[in-house]
Enzyme design. Structure first.
Site, PDB file in Angstrom:
ATOM      1  N   LYS B  94      82.021  60.833  14.244  1.00  0.00           N
ATOM      2  CA  LYS B  94      80.986  60.357  15.163  1.00  0.00           C
ATOM      3  C   LYS B  94      80.966  58.836  15.280  1.00  0.00           C
ATOM      4  O   LYS B  94      80.593  58.289  16.311  1.00  0.00           O
ATOM      5  CB  LYS B  94      79.614  60.866  14.718  1.00  0.00           C
ATOM      6  N   GLU B 116      70.301  61.408  20.125  1.00  0.00           N
ATOM      7  CA  GLU B 116      69.908  62.730  19.642  1.00  0.00           C
ATOM      8  C   GLU B 116      70.812  63.051  18.463  1.00  0.00           C
ATOM      9  O   GLU B 116      71.887  62.479  18.336  1.00  0.00           O
ATOM     10  CB  GLU B 116      70.096  63.773  20.740  1.00  0.00           C
ATOM     11  N   SER B 382      86.777  67.156  10.815  1.00  0.00           N
ATOM     12  CA  SER B 382      85.851  66.251  11.503  1.00  0.00           C
ATOM     13  C   SER B 382      84.830  65.582  10.599  1.00  0.00           C
ATOM     14  O   SER B 382      84.366  64.485  10.892  1.00  0.00           O
ATOM     15  CB  SER B 382      85.135  66.993  12.633  1.00  0.00           C
TER      16      SER B 382
END
Ligand SMILES: Cc1ncc(COP(=O)(O)O)c(C=O)c1O
Lengths: 260, 401
Positions: B94, B116, B382
């Site tokens: 991210k 969010e 991830s």
């Protein structure tokens, strides 16, 4: 082409009162009673909200009315069923708009939706998340084919060039959102005078109705002194929230705004 | 910059095939239009690229390793490489996107950031870059996710962000996104919305995909070093909104020899009524500003998804992926909650790596596939599993008795 909305606004010459209510709220079958009560108390247009699970442009009050309506079992199909005979007197003259988000309309079938809306006597549509590119290339012609008005929103942030374009694409009226906000905002209407004055001086092709934050006599009269009328949403839903009797609540709410 | 390949880039109106666009109310028009007309110029400006690349290297810790997972490879009779996004600063991919977007926000003169978050990884990555740049940060997070990802809530608070609990709807990622968009509507001039995946109105899906594309850019270089060829036979990634998958697939979208495998969360099972496998259960629809595949009722009301993993608990999918699904460019598989848990334990014990629950879904479908020894399979790891330890420990209890 149905011109009822434009005619209502032209005939009234100012102070047009457009009131929003979510279909299926407070009860599944409330809408006809709401429409009668609004007309009896001299509202000119009703904007019927089609409830959606994810109403992005709405604040807590209208969000809540949508959740209640969905829990009551409200659907577009049921709404058309409820509206089937409303054009017969005594509701014949009321201007009726459907307001909602794209997704439920797409699932219903966009063309079928427009056709049935026109058949029951709806005058126009407000779909805030239908952008002008898709309107021009895909959906606008279908809306026009069925003789419905389509009303775009403008905000204090909308450029003059874009206001002109959205005015060109709209029919019925242009919806001037009073501030950049979700519905139900408690804004100080005096901040929007410059913006409303600017719209007025643009001499747009459509009349202008002001919405968002219109909640009482003062804000209604303020908006009407710069525009052709105003749209009341969250404040009316709030008035219905506590009410046991739609008729009485509507009468007392509207007379607090337009009573003499 | 804007290559001709239709899988990679949307058209000028933001469409990947039939999916995408910018279905936004007028109140968002100015902000989204400002982004749309400026994002490519800003992010390919040399000064931006220099700062972006430096932060990816010195701050986020890139390039992340491409690790040959020997025991996992033996177990599945093939050759598996793990792209270690879990080793990025803050523990997931991210941060690649939030670094890009905070630099962009600065160039647009924005002084307030909103985001969010589902798993909290994007919230943490946003809070991190806001601390780095000294900018106010507000993160919307569903109440249910605040409970199940509490370590990340604490991290965001320590980093100085305000975490706003969201109590509407399913109290998860979808509703957190609604509230972030409403906040943006109410703050039309000073605020930039750092969206956390390849979702939202155009240009977000394209912009986020470009920031995440560093993942596949590195894979090509690293694979060449290790094997002599830049191309794997398979690339696998989990899909919530689809940003780690978009980043992992990006520079292979054009390479038809590379099989792309996207893994969604099946929850309790595809037919259970408690799932988040959007391509399997969804129909075309509009959510959060773009047309894509969407889990919804016959009446077009968005349904509440279910996944054990907060980051995959979303009823939609990015329009880029909807197009990959429709054109069959990528294969879409799914893994249940239980399969994901088992895969997380398997990786922990075979390789000494505890993956995030989201990531574990990508690992879980190894069982469903038949590889040969000659295949070169790259899996995007991830994120790391620290945030999921409470869930894992609950699962482990029978082991300990
Ligand atoms: C570790 C990890 N992987 C995957 C995801 C899913 O997001 P996306 O599909 O955008 O990669 C998340 C989201 O929170 C995450 O934290």
């Amino acid at each position: 082409m149905n011109n009822r909305i434009a005619e209502i606004i032209a005939k009234k010459k100012g102070n047009v009162m457009n009131v929003y209510c979510t279909a299926g709220y407070p009860q599944l079958n409330s809408i006809l009673e709401v429409m009668k009560a609004l007309q009896e108390n001299r509202a000119d247009i009703i904007e019927i909200g089609m409830p959606y699970s994810d109403p992005l442009a709405d604040g807590p009050v209208i969000q809540n009315s949508s959740s209640v309506a969905l829990a009551n079992g409200m659907t577009i199909a049921k709404l058309f069923e409820q509206l089937k005979d409303f054009r017969k007197p005594p509701l014949g003259g009321l201007g009726v708009l459907l307001m909602g988000y794209m997704n439920p309309v797409l699932q219903y079938g966009f063309e079928k939706f427009c056709q049935e809306a026109a058949e029951v006597g709806v005058d126009g549509l407000i779909i805030p998340d239908l952008p002008e590119y898709e309107f021009e290339t895909e959906y606008g012609p279908i809306i026009k084919k069925h003789g419905l008005d389509f009303i775009f929103l403008v905000t204090p942030e909308t450029s003059e060039e874009r206001i002109r374009k959205l005015d060109q694409l709209s029919s019925g009226f242009l919806y001037a959102v009073s501030s950049s906000s979700t519905t139900g905002v408690d804004n100080n209407m005096s901040h929007v005078i410059d913006y409303l004055q600017r719209l007025k001086e643009m001499h747009l092709q459509n009349p202008v109705l002001v919405g968002f934050g219109i909640k009482d006599r003062a804000s209604f009269e303020m908006a009407c002194s710069y525009a052709d009328g105003a749209i009341i949403g969250s404040a009316y839903i709030k008035a219905l929230e506590q009410a046991r009797d739609v008729k009485a609540a509507t009468k007392s709410f509207l007379s607090s705004i337009n009573g003499r | 910059m804007t290559g001709s390949n239709s899988y990679q880039h949307p058209n000028e109106h933001g469409y990947y095939g039939p999916f995408g666009g910018a279905y936004i109310p007028e109140m968002l028009h100015r902000n989204v239009e400002e982004l749309r007309t400026n994002y490519l110029d800003i992010i390919y400006e040399p000064g931006f690229q220099k700062e972006f690349r430096e932060l990816l290297k010195d701050y986020a810790g890139r390039p992340t390793p491409l690790y040959f997972a020997k025991r996992l490879s033996d177990r599945y009779h093939t050759t598996i490489y793990l792209k270690r996004e879990d080793l990025c600063h803050t523990g997931a991919h991210k941060i690649n996107n939030t670094i890009g977007q905070i630099l962009l926000a600065g160039r647009l003169g924005k002084t307030r950031i909103i985001a969010e978050t589902g798993a909290g990884q994007h919230g943490v990555a946003t809070a991190t870059v806001c601390a780095l740049k000294g900018v106010e940060c507000v993160v919307y997070m569903g109440e249910k996710d605040i409970e199940r990802q509490s370590p990340n809530v604490a991290r965001m608070k320590m980093l100085g962000a305000t975490v706003m609990p969201v109590i509407s709807g399913s109290k998860t990622l979808k509703d957190a996104t609604n509230e972030a968009i409403r906040d943006w509507i109410n703050h039309p001039s000073d605020t930039h919305y750092i969206i956390g995946s390849v979702v939202g109105p155009h240009p977000y899906p394209d912009m986020v995909a470009r920031f995440q594309s560093v993942i596949s850019e590195e894979i090509r270089i690293q694979l060449k070093e290790k094997t002599g060829s830049e191309l794997p036979t398979h690339v696998m990634a989990c899909v919530g909104g689809g940003s780690n998958a978009a980043g992992s697939f990006y520079h292979f979208l054009d390479e038809s020899s590379v099989q792309l495998i996207a893994v969604e969360a099946a929850g309790l099972g595809l037919d259970s009524g408690h799932s988040a496998a959007t391509t399997q259960l969804g129909k075309p629809g509009i959510l959060h500003g773009s047309k894509s595949l969407l889990m919804q009722t016959e009446d077009g009301q968005v349904t509440e998804p279910h996944s054990i993993s907060a980051g995959l608990d979303y009823p939609g999918i990015g329009p880029l992926h909807a197009n990959l699904f429709k054109t069959v460019r990528a294969k879409f598989l799914s893994a249940t909650d239980q399969e994901a848990l088992e895969a997380a334990f398997e990786l922990a014990r075979l390789e000494g790596i505890i993956p995030a629950l989201e990531t574990a879904h990508a690992l879980a479908v190894l069982k469903q596939l038949n590889f040969s020894m000659d295949d070169k399979v790259v899996i995007c790891l991830s994120g790391r599993g620290d945030k999921d330890l409470a869930t894992y420990m609950k699962e482990m209890m029978p082991d300990n008795l």
